[in-house]
Design a protein around this motif. Sequence first.
Motif, short mmCIF file in Angstrom:
data_model
loop_
_atom_site.label_atom_id
_atom_site.label_comp_id
_atom_site.label_asym_id
_atom_site.label_seq_id
_atom_site.Cartn_x
_atom_site.Cartn_y
_atom_site.Cartn_z
N GLN A 234 -6.74 1.71 22.48
CA GLN A 234 -8.17 1.75 22.18
C GLN A 234 -8.77 0.36 22.01
OE1 GLN A 234 -10.38 4.79 19.53
NE2 GLN A 234 -9.94 3.08 18.18
N MET A 235 -9.91 0.13 22.61
CA MET A 235 -10.68 -1.08 22.32
C MET A 235 -11.59 -0.79 21.11
SD MET A 235 -9.84 -3.39 24.57
CE MET A 235 -9.20 -3.57 26.25
N ASN A 236 -11.69 -1.79 20.23
CA ASN A 236 -12.60 -1.65 19.09
C ASN A 236 -13.79 -2.58 19.19
OD1 ASN A 236 -11.33 0.39 17.45
ND2 ASN A 236 -9.64 -1.06 17.26
N TYR A 237 -13.70 -3.57 20.04
CA TYR A 237 -14.82 -4.51 20.20
C TYR A 237 -15.30 -4.54 21.65
CZ TYR A 237 -17.69 -8.66 19.61
OH TYR A 237 -18.75 -9.52 19.58
N LEU A 238 -14.36 -4.69 22.56
CA LEU A 238 -14.73 -4.86 23.97
C LEU A 238 -15.21 -3.56 24.61
CD1 LEU A 238 -14.67 -6.86 26.42
CD2 LEU A 238 -12.41 -5.94 26.93
#
Lengths: 259, 259
Positions: A234-238
């Motif tokens: 999982q991406m949390n920012y991108l």
Amino acid sequence: MHVKKVLVDEQTPYQHLQLVEAEFFGKVLILDGIIQLTEYDNAGYHEMITHVPMLAVEDPRTVLIVGGGDGGSLQQVLRYPSVERAVVCELDRRVVEVSREHFPGFGDPFSDPRAEVVFQDAFTYLENPPHTFDVIVSDTTDPIGPAERLFSPDFFRRLAAALNPGGAIAIQSEQMFFDQALIRDIYRFAKTLFRSPAYYYTLVPTYPGGGIGFMYMSDVPWTNGLNKPYPPGQMNYLNPEVHRAAFALPEFFRRILEG
Amino acid sequence: MHVKKVLVDEQTPYQHLQLVEAEFFGKVLILDGIIQLTEYDNAGYHEMITHVPMLAVEDPRTVLIVGGGDGGSLQQVLRYPSVERAVVCELDRRVVEVSREHFPGFGDPFSDPRAEVVFQDAFTYLENPPHTFDVIVSDTTDPIGPAERLFSPDFFRRLAAALNPGGAIAIQSEQMFFDQALIRDIYRFAKTLFRSPAYYYTLVPTYPGGGIGFMYMSDVPWTNGLNKPYPPGQMNYLNPEVHRAAFALPEFFRRILEG
């Protein structure tokens, strides 16, 4: 930031290392009095310093992380199934040891068989490196003290020499509001080494000024990474919009960089 | 921030007002202990809170600025030749007086014949406003103390009622890392009033976390402003890339807002 508990406070051979538990931000790694990362807000830093060069390169197989002893960048890099070897060149063994104990959220990437840790000054390591690399991530402290040489033209030349054709580099490159002369110098020198350097920015609210930038250095344009599939996890920012937005520089700073 | 000299330090009928001269940042306006603006880094705030709604609207003629007694937003709004009336509804007369004296860089926009200042609480002013507006900019302090009511659904309804068809609003809407529940509530309520609300972000390194966001509220999409010519005068923060990038939200926050 309200510190609830000091968990580590020691002088290593290289720096003053502290790890504290803070309200709201969780665990915080501090080197020579400067916040390096918090559990709460490190995604903007680690995702942006790694995925921007990783996505720009076709099937990156070999990665060098300069510094990065906390493991956050290594975790992101190892998400790519194409990666066969990821070398972390970290000066200070204690950063790795303390981080492995206190940041379980990084998933202990050092135990991955593709990971290799070299406890050495990266400037020396790159004098005659045993490998070349598809991606290099320079995940260093600020250019004072141990990391000063890692912001020099000589070091950038060594990075360029260790990079495979078609590869890409991202370098922690400070704050566009506070470090304009330094960033402009890095940018100008990068243009002598690579066809497509570019500065990009990410939000880290616990850093001075609330964010930090990176110099992308490559002959491959950063836009090459825009439409690539993301690695598992999982991406949390991108996301694709943030990827493009990170390279949009405020007008005052665009003028300084291009002027 | 190193304060060289305290120039103003007084209790007004509404708040504790301080104006100091700081190293690097220049003059700094502080209300109830919270930095409102510095000479060095206010462009990101004032250009983004004003031009995003101003550019989205066709030939804006009438503008309301809620708060904004420092004059920075008024200066930007008056750059548009189409503007015939710009009302600043500021609670605290002393903010205007002190700012006119100490921020000559704003060009004394209060002396512009199109400018009108109303010293009144905006919640009351908008109960039965004498005009309606093409653009409304809610340039307030944080939602504690005097400005608390200016973040309520009742106030947003009053803003919507005072807006002309085809108009647009931008509301100072706090920090995506620290005020997530508040921003999500504003966003959800905005969706009940307008077709095209959206949160966007700007960099202000002297604010907590290094930046602040705005809620764009309108039936006109913000993208309507993307390809418009800029008004006369120089932009220091805004450019077309930054305009689009401001609406790119980090993945963790996009999930919170849309979840």
